[in-house]
Design a protein around this motif. Structure first.
Motif: not given
Ligand code: ADP
Ligand code: MG
Lengths: 229, 233
Positions: A49, A54-55, A83-84, A86, A88-90, A92-93, A102, A150-151, B129, B133, B136-137, B150-151, B153
């Motif tokens: 990170k 990120l850290e 690019i990092y 995780h 456990q990938p996250l 987005f909705s 994205y 995505r990465a 995250r 995320t 990092t993207l 947005y997550e 909303r």
């Protein structure tokens, strides 16, 4: 070895009272794969990170083309190439497609190029049929594939994978390994953390062990010859 | 009893006949409260975001402060603003006392801590995250923040609706710094409070019905959002 893309030097990090990283140096080279092992809680994720921006480290330097600068000063530029992912990938909705697209809006590609790029990536990952699905409703394995795509679509110079194989079955591990090999031979610099070493035979060029905040050089096993090479 | 029924009929007549005075008052209420909410929401969400995702000293103190601000009665907010805006006050030269602007500012003071507290509670549920995320993207800070918001909303819209319900139904601030001037600062609540005392029952009841309908609609919307929030995950 080739001249490194980025050399991170003297990384120190403390959380509250405990020193997690102690003068850690790590150099990221083109087409090179580093395996980072160590027990749980030794600071592997923290190190990745910090490299990804990120850290925030207590102190650290980054050397680029021989010039050394503080982490603080250079990380904004450096992180664009990194690019990092995780453990456990996250996702987005939104749909699978939206997730994969994205990062593209922050590149110089125009809308048409972006949608072309997404189409190619979906096909590449075998996700074309799932493109319009809500990403969070998919199974763990598929979610991981989406996160990876995505990465990948952003073609980073450096990819940091945090325990990528932890939740995979044997079949997916072999697939993932082959994929990473291809990316490595295409020139990507890869860092992988794991506490199971044999997954990465033939992929890792260097192996470091994180112990008491320090990075120790460990043996690399090169039993398998890289199938893609 | 008969008198009450007649008054109620008069109230309905006022509403349905589109009585101009009545609807001017209703429109003014909505206009003032919407302005207050629209200006305050971005500021409050920015602070709520900083409190959940930032790493700086004093987060706990700010949160405690925000929570105690929520307990301040509206007349006290009104009084405070009145003192600031009165002729002899530090902002007296702005001549804002008894204007809509003063009412907007007062309502902003009222809804700011509510929006921060509700926003904070909502944003705190977002996985860290999401931010990592997005960053990092390659997303810039502002876009990563929007991604996080947005997550949640549904929760944020609920926070805004709740705050809107609170400001449009408050009476203390509007009374103190608005002054109930017809066509200029008279809104639903000051009209009910001050005109009814002059015997204008029908108008008061009509306006009361408007507020009740609004409150009902807001709570229906809120429970609908509650449902969406639970099913969206
Ligand atoms: N945000 C944080 N706040 C406090 N301590 C943390 C935080 N993140 C990690 N740590 C601590 O730092 C140490 C290293 O964590 P981590 O980098 O996640 O280890 P690993 O990935 O090797 O399992 C652990 O002891 C953990 O408790
Ligand atoms: Mg870890």
């Amino acid at each position: 070895m080739k001249e490194p893309l980025f050399l991170f030097r003297g990384i120190n990090k403390t959380f509250a009272e405990s020193q997690v990283l102690l003068n850690v140096d790590i150099s990221l080279c083109q087409g090179n794969c580093i395996l980072l092992s160590g027990k749980n809680g030794t600071g592997k994720s923290t190190l990745l990170k910090i490299i990804a921006g990120l850290e925030i480290p207590d102190v650290a330097e980054i050397v680029i083309s021989g010039k050394s600068e503080s982490w603080k000063k250079t990380i904004t530029e450096v992180r664009k190439a990194i690019i990092y992912l995780h453990q456990q990938p996250l996702l987005f909705s939104g749909t699978v497609e939206a997730n994969i697209a994205y990062g593209l809006r922050f590149t110089s590609l125009n809308i048409k190029q972006r949608s072309e790029s997404v189409k190619t990536a979906l096909a590449w990952a075998g996700l074309t049929k799932l493109a319009k699905q809500q990403a969070n409703t998919l199974s763990g394995g598929v979610q991981q594939r989406v996160a990876f795509t995505r990465a990948w679509i952003l073609k980073p110079k450096v990819l940091l994978l945090d325990e990528p194989m932890a939740n995979m079955d044997h079949e997916s591990r072999i697939q993932a390994c082959n994929l990473l090999l291809r990316m490595k031979s295409a020139g990507m610099s890869i860092v992988i953390t794991s506490h199971v070493l044999q997954y990465f035979d033939g992929l890792a060029d260097q192996h470091f062990k994180l112990k008491h905040g320090r990075l120790e050089t460990a043996k690399v096993s090169k039993k398998k010859e890289s199938p893609a090479a | 009893m008969n008198g009450l029924l007649t008054t109620f009929q008069q109230a309905l007549q006022l509403l349905l006949a589109g009585d101009q005075e009545l609807w001017t008052i209703v429109f003014l209420s909505f206009s003032v409260s919407l302005k207050a909410i629209i200006i305050t929401t971005p500021l409050a969400l920015l602070l709520a975001f900083a409190l959940t995702h930032g790493k700086f000293a004093g987060i706990r103190i700010i949160l405690t402060f925000i929570n105690s601000l929520q307990a301040v009665p509206t007349v006290v907010i009104g009084l405070f603003l009145y003192v600031l805006l009165s002729r002899q006050g530090p902002f007296g030269d702005l001549r804002l006392l008894f204007t809509q602007t003063a009412m907007v500012v007062g309502q902003m003071l009222l809804c700011f801590p509510i929006l921060v507290a509700l926003g904070y509670a909502a944003i705190k549920t977002v996985d860290r995250r999401v931010w990592e995320t997005a960053r990092t993207l390659g997303a810039p800070v502002w876009f990563s923040m929007l991604t996080v918001l947005y997550e949640v909303r549904f929760g944020l819209v609920a926070a805004v609706l709740t705050s809107f319900g609170r400001v449009i139904s408050e009476v203390g601030i509007s009374m103190m710094v608005g002054g109930n001037i017809m066509g200029y600062t008279r809104n639903i609540t000051t009209a009910i409070a001050l005109e009814t005392s002059k015997g204008e029952f029908a108008q008061g009841i009509a306006l009361g019905l408007v507020l009740l309908t609004l409150a009902f609609l807001l709570s229906v919307l809120l429970s609908y959002l509650q449902g969406s929030k639970e099913f969206s995950r």
